[in-house]
Motif scaffolding. Sequence first.
Motif, PDB file in Angstrom:
ATOM      1  N   ALA A 452      82.785  29.426  68.031  1.00  0.00           N
ATOM      2  CA  ALA A 452      83.114  30.840  68.241  1.00  0.00           C
ATOM      3  C   ALA A 452      82.376  31.389  69.459  1.00  0.00           C
ATOM      4  CB  ALA A 452      82.750  31.655  66.997  1.00  0.00           C
ATOM      5  N   GLU A 453      81.155  30.904  69.671  1.00  0.00           N
ATOM      6  CA  GLU A 453      80.371  31.329  70.834  1.00  0.00           C
ATOM      7  C   GLU A 453      80.999  30.831  72.129  1.00  0.00           C
ATOM      8  OE1 GLU A 453      76.804  32.715  72.961  1.00  0.00           O
ATOM      9  OE2 GLU A 453      77.677  33.188  71.019  1.00  0.00           O
ATOM     10  N   ASP A 454      81.407  29.559  72.162  1.00  0.00           N
ATOM     11  CA  ASP A 454      81.973  28.966  73.378  1.00  0.00           C
ATOM     12  C   ASP A 454      83.310  29.595  73.738  1.00  0.00           C
ATOM     13  OD1 ASP A 454      79.894  27.284  73.903  1.00  0.00           O
ATOM     14  OD2 ASP A 454      80.771  25.539  72.889  1.00  0.00           O
ATOM     15  N   THR A 455      84.116  29.930  72.752  1.00  0.00           N
ATOM     16  CA  THR A 455      85.475  30.424  73.008  1.00  0.00           C
ATOM     17  C   THR A 455      85.550  31.933  73.156  1.00  0.00           C
ATOM     18  OG1 THR A 455      85.907  30.512  70.621  1.00  0.00           O
ATOM     19  CG2 THR A 455      86.516  28.479  71.783  1.00  0.00           C
ATOM     20  N   GLY A 456      84.457  32.656  72.840  1.00  0.00           N
ATOM     21  CA  GLY A 456      84.487  34.110  72.945  1.00  0.00           C
ATOM     22  C   GLY A 456      84.917  34.805  71.673  1.00  0.00           C
ATOM     23  N   ILE A 457      85.298  34.035  70.641  1.00  0.00           N
ATOM     24  CA  ILE A 457      85.694  34.641  69.362  1.00  0.00           C
ATOM     25  C   ILE A 457      84.517  35.377  68.742  1.00  0.00           C
ATOM     26  CG2 ILE A 457      86.549  34.106  67.029  1.00  0.00           C
ATOM     27  CD1 ILE A 457      88.021  31.728  68.238  1.00  0.00           C
ATOM     28  N   LEU A 461      84.134  38.671  66.215  1.00  0.00           N
ATOM     29  CA  LEU A 461      83.485  38.417  64.932  1.00  0.00           C
ATOM     30  C   LEU A 461      82.236  39.288  64.770  1.00  0.00           C
ATOM     31  CD1 LEU A 461      83.357  36.792  62.332  1.00  0.00           C
ATOM     32  CD2 LEU A 461      82.153  34.975  63.584  1.00  0.00           C
ATOM     33  N   GLY A 462      81.490  39.481  65.862  1.00  0.00           N
ATOM     34  CA  GLY A 462      80.295  40.321  65.796  1.00  0.00           C
ATOM     35  C   GLY A 462      80.625  41.757  65.428  1.00  0.00           C
ATOM     36  N   GLN A 463      81.715  42.273  65.975  1.00  0.00           N
ATOM     37  CA  GLN A 463      82.121  43.640  65.622  1.00  0.00           C
ATOM     38  C   GLN A 463      82.581  43.711  64.173  1.00  0.00           C
ATOM     39  OE1 GLN A 463      84.644  45.580  68.674  1.00  0.00           O
ATOM     40  NE2 GLN A 463      84.132  43.838  69.986  1.00  0.00           N
ATOM     41  N   TRP A 464      83.247  42.656  63.695  1.00  0.00           N
ATOM     42  CA  TRP A 464      83.640  42.614  62.279  1.00  0.00           C
ATOM     43  C   TRP A 464      82.409  42.656  61.369  1.00  0.00           C
ATOM     44  CZ3 TRP A 464      82.420  39.430  58.267  1.00  0.00           C
ATOM     45  CH2 TRP A 464      83.172  39.576  57.101  1.00  0.00           C
ATOM     46  N   VAL A 465      81.369  41.885  61.744  1.00  0.00           N
ATOM     47  CA  VAL A 465      80.136  41.850  60.949  1.00  0.00           C
ATOM     48  C   VAL A 465      79.513  43.239  60.857  1.00  0.00           C
ATOM     49  CG1 VAL A 465      77.754  41.000  60.913  1.00  0.00           C
ATOM     50  CG2 VAL A 465      79.636  39.415  61.371  1.00  0.00           C
ATOM     51  N   ALA A 479      75.981  52.941  44.825  1.00  0.00           N
ATOM     52  CA  ALA A 479      75.356  52.324  43.648  1.00  0.00           C
ATOM     53  C   ALA A 479      73.933  52.825  43.439  1.00  0.00           C
ATOM     54  CB  ALA A 479      75.376  50.810  43.794  1.00  0.00           C
ATOM     55  N   GLY A 480      73.475  53.755  44.273  1.00  0.00           N
ATOM     56  CA  GLY A 480      72.133  54.307  44.127  1.00  0.00           C
ATOM     57  C   GLY A 480      71.052  53.473  44.768  1.00  0.00           C
ATOM     58  N   ILE A 481      71.415  52.575  45.684  1.00  0.00           N
ATOM     59  CA  ILE A 481      70.429  51.704  46.340  1.00  0.00           C
ATOM     60  C   ILE A 481      70.321  52.117  47.801  1.00  0.00           C
ATOM     61  CG2 ILE A 481      69.839  49.329  46.956  1.00  0.00           C
ATOM     62  CD1 ILE A 481      71.626  48.426  44.617  1.00  0.00           C
ATOM     63  N   GLU A 482      69.121  52.454  48.218  1.00  0.00           N
ATOM     64  CA  GLU A 482      68.875  52.837  49.611  1.00  0.00           C
ATOM     65  C   GLU A 482      67.863  51.868  50.201  1.00  0.00           C
ATOM     66  OE1 GLU A 482      69.684  54.872  52.998  1.00  0.00           O
ATOM     67  OE2 GLU A 482      70.476  55.566  51.074  1.00  0.00           O
ATOM     68  N   LEU A 483      68.302  51.105  51.190  1.00  0.00           N
ATOM     69  CA  LEU A 483      67.420  50.130  51.833  1.00  0.00           C
ATOM     70  C   LEU A 483      66.987  50.646  53.203  1.00  0.00           C
ATOM     71  CD1 LEU A 483      69.207  46.761  51.050  1.00  0.00           C
ATOM     72  CD2 LEU A 483      67.058  47.561  50.108  1.00  0.00           C
ATOM     73  N   PRO A 484      65.778  50.277  53.629  1.00  0.00           N
ATOM     74  CA  PRO A 484      65.326  50.727  54.959  1.00  0.00           C
ATOM     75  C   PRO A 484      66.237  50.254  56.079  1.00  0.00           C
ATOM     76  CG  PRO A 484      63.489  49.907  53.679  1.00  0.00           C
ATOM     77  CD  PRO A 484      64.726  49.569  52.898  1.00  0.00           C
ATOM     78  N   ARG A 485      66.735  48.986  55.982  1.00  0.00           N
ATOM     79  CA  ARG A 485      67.547  48.484  57.102  1.00  0.00           C
ATOM     80  C   ARG A 485      68.298  47.223  56.716  1.00  0.00           C
ATOM     81  NH1 ARG A 485      62.180  47.373  58.210  1.00  0.00           N
ATOM     82  NH2 ARG A 485      61.613  45.175  58.513  1.00  0.00           N
ATOM     83  N   MET A 486      69.313  46.937  57.563  1.00  0.00           N
ATOM     84  CA  MET A 486      70.072  45.686  57.498  1.00  0.00           C
ATOM     85  C   MET A 486      69.864  44.947  58.819  1.00  0.00           C
ATOM     86  SD  MET A 486      72.089  45.268  54.718  1.00  0.00           S
ATOM     87  CE  MET A 486      73.282  46.030  53.610  1.00  0.00           C
ATOM     88  N   ALA A 487      69.649  43.640  58.735  1.00  0.00           N
ATOM     89  CA  ALA A 487      69.426  42.844  59.949  1.00  0.00           C
ATOM     90  C   ALA A 487      70.694  42.065  60.295  1.00  0.00           C
ATOM     91  CB  ALA A 487      68.268  41.875  59.743  1.00  0.00           C
ATOM     92  N   ILE A 488      71.062  42.126  61.579  1.00  0.00           N
ATOM     93  CA  ILE A 488      72.278  41.451  62.081  1.00  0.00           C
ATOM     94  C   ILE A 488      71.888  40.584  63.274  1.00  0.00           C
ATOM     95  CG2 ILE A 488      74.544  41.778  63.135  1.00  0.00           C
ATOM     96  CD1 ILE A 488      74.727  44.449  61.727  1.00  0.00           C
ATOM     97  N   ASN A 489      72.434  39.381  63.304  1.00  0.00           N
ATOM     98  CA  ASN A 489      72.167  38.484  64.430  1.00  0.00           C
ATOM     99  C   ASN A 489      73.116  38.783  65.591  1.00  0.00           C
ATOM    100  OD1 ASN A 489      70.126  36.376  63.474  1.00  0.00           O
ATOM    101  ND2 ASN A 489      71.612  36.385  61.794  1.00  0.00           N
ATOM    102  N   LEU A 490      72.569  38.771  66.784  1.00  0.00           N
ATOM    103  CA  LEU A 490      73.368  38.866  68.014  1.00  0.00           C
ATOM    104  C   LEU A 490      73.293  37.528  68.732  1.00  0.00           C
ATOM    105  CD1 LEU A 490      72.676  42.297  69.771  1.00  0.00           C
ATOM    106  CD2 LEU A 490      74.781  41.536  68.694  1.00  0.00           C
ATOM    107  N   SER A 491      74.450  36.950  69.058  1.00  0.00           N
ATOM    108  CA  SER A 491      74.449  35.695  69.808  1.00  0.00           C
ATOM    109  C   SER A 491      74.259  35.982  71.297  1.00  0.00           C
ATOM    110  CB  SER A 491      75.775  34.955  69.597  1.00  0.00           C
ATOM    111  OG  SER A 491      76.811  35.618  70.282  1.00  0.00           O
ATOM    112  N   ALA A 492      74.053  34.916  72.057  1.00  0.00           N
ATOM    113  CA  ALA A 492      73.860  35.074  73.502  1.00  0.00           C
ATOM    114  C   ALA A 492      75.082  35.691  74.155  1.00  0.00           C
ATOM    115  CB  ALA A 492      73.545  33.710  74.124  1.00  0.00           C
ATOM    116  N   ARG A 493      76.271  35.279  73.710  1.00  0.00           N
ATOM    117  CA  ARG A 493      77.498  35.798  74.324  1.00  0.00           C
ATOM    118  C   ARG A 493      77.695  37.266  73.987  1.00  0.00           C
ATOM    119  NH1 ARG A 493      82.636  32.376  75.863  1.00  0.00           N
ATOM    120  NH2 ARG A 493      83.925  34.011  76.743  1.00  0.00           N
ATOM    121  N   GLN A 494      77.392  37.645  72.751  1.00  0.00           N
ATOM    122  CA  GLN A 494      77.494  39.063  72.394  1.00  0.00           C
ATOM    123  C   GLN A 494      76.519  39.897  73.220  1.00  0.00           C
ATOM    124  OE1 GLN A 494      77.043  37.906  68.053  1.00  0.00           O
ATOM    125  NE2 GLN A 494      78.065  39.890  67.860  1.00  0.00           N
ATOM    126  N   PHE A 495      75.339  39.372  73.407  1.00  0.00           N
ATOM    127  CA  PHE A 495      74.304  40.104  74.134  1.00  0.00           C
ATOM    128  C   PHE A 495      74.716  40.353  75.576  1.00  0.00           C
ATOM    129  CE2 PHE A 495      69.941  40.302  76.079  1.00  0.00           C
ATOM    130  CZ  PHE A 495      69.589  41.499  75.482  1.00  0.00           C
TER     131      PHE A 495
END
Length: 650
Positions: A452-457, A461-465, A479-495
């Motif tokens: 996915a990284e090589d082809t640009g997909i 996919l990153g925007q879908w995530v 559901a009454g759950i509040e979390l401080p944060r969510m962590a998402i990976n950014l690939s080199a191509r997305q960056f």
Amino acid sequence: MMTRNKSTRPTDIDYLQQRVTYLEAEHQRYHHAMDVLASMASIFGDHHHHRDMSAILRSTHDCIHRILPLDDAGYYLVDDESSFNLAYRQPGCGNPDLEMAVERLIEEGTFAWAINQNHPVCVNAGPDYPAGAHLVLHVISTRTRIRGMFVGCMFGNPQLADRTGLKVLSIILFNSAYALESAALYTLREHQHNTLRKITQRQSRELLHQHSHDTLTGLPNRVLFNDRLNQLLQRRTAPNIHLAVILMDLDHFKRVNDSLGHRAGDLLIRRLATDMRNTFLCAEEVKRYHLDAANITISRLGGDEFGILLEHVDSLDLVARFVQQLIESVSREHEVMDHQVFVTCSAGISIHPFDGDDADTLIKNADAAMYEAKQRGRNLYQFYTQDLNSRTYRHLVMENQLVKALAKDEFDLHYQPQISLRNGQVEALEALVRWHHPEKGLQNPAHFIPLAEDTGIIEGLGQWVLRRVCQDILRLRQAGIELPRMAINLSARQFRQVDLVERYTHILSEYGISPSHIELELTESTIMQDIKVAVDIFEQLHQLGFRLAVDDFGTGYSSLNNLKHFPIHSLKIDRSFVSDTPHDRDDTAIVTAIVAMAKSLGLEVVAEGVENEDQLNFLKKLDCELIQGYYYSKPLPFDEVCQYLMAPDR
């Protein structure tokens, strides 16, 4: 009475005889004039051939000379600057007297006066001629334009000239003026036609060149590359002489465009094309490969991809040496718009007749070999082998399946908790993408993320995530759950996406999620590829409120001097260092140093891959803030992570 009649009869007879003679002469002159006028068709010449003004004037003079006893004659034409120039002279008359007399008449203004008369005028020839010589002047003009002046020299009194002849002179010169006008128009038309033909031919050549050559580099393009390859294949007769097809493209060229702009990318491509042309089309340079420059075709196939044809190759070793020099000549530092840009390239090679009998097969196989070179680490070349086709086919199939998977929503997110060692609470969830393959079941990211990284997909996919993470944050809140944060990976191509910041900001605003609830993780090796650009993008994300983390820290060879420039919040220690602690002395020392360094910089530390209690106790002693690993939880689907978060005994 009879005497008187006898005396007068001879006189009457003489008169009648003179009258008859005069009328016969007039009749002859009339017929002669009619004959001359009838011959004026020769003045206009042949309409099917080029009009020659000298021929027109020669025919004009032939007609005039038949009606006037001229001793000399000249025909002066007017040029674009209104100057009179001698264009034709009566044959056999070469003395300068006429020209000198005309110069004097022009200076005196007699020419101008004669032009306005529009009929024959007679003037004294002047001192340049013997006494009694006269000049007959007559303008050569149409009803709208003056074409020139006729000047005829006659010795004796020109008034004795035939009046009919002078009238015919006017008619001849009038027709001559129209013939000259027609010739001038014909010449102009021919000139315009020739000019148009030259322009058309030049444009045709330019269009043909544009069709067959790359506009940026001037090299043959894909059309001409394919055409030459087909021609070479048709001409081949010797079985022991080979044809090599080489495909080469730059590694990570998109970084240049994304960081410095497309103008810089174009300048780099043009410079590389010039260098290749100067190096590999130089007769002296290619002698070492037993080749002739005429046997080498270098083409730009599009983007950063180049194609090279080597004909009359008698050794595969020479092909390898040629391609190795090609890679070495490209893979170096280039100065582009006052920036030093290090570029590498990868190449694939197919050989006729071993790797194919037609152009499409040879190109396809060279492309497969180039792809293999990139898979093996880039900055190298690869000869085609039969096994490459099956691997390339598998990648192509998977690429198509990935595109369909994104459209059909076959992806899912699993979340792995990050636990605080200070209070045991879940501080964050890291989102990890999974693929529910319709035939193979749940697929680990290692099986499809690199492709996915090589082809640009990966960009889509990153925007879908991010969209799915935003949706799950809202579901957790319901559901009454509040979390401080969510962590998402950014690939080199997305960056390297030019509009990364804008797209991510737009998605968050669409769901009403604050950027502070999102932590973006980038690997250390990604941000070290171009530190200046990375710092700039980090600053933009930081100002918008995103949390930023460096993932897999310790594997990217960054220095403290580089790290201090980044507005980051946390470091994630790579699992490869954590897995053997505290028993491995080297890994223990590395983890200890990373934690100490992070604390000195005021950064939060997350240890990945924690799986047992020994590792946990070791990290507690170092006062590591957060841990992530199977010791607490594996990555869980959304429903299971909700149960985990709401469990009372967690």
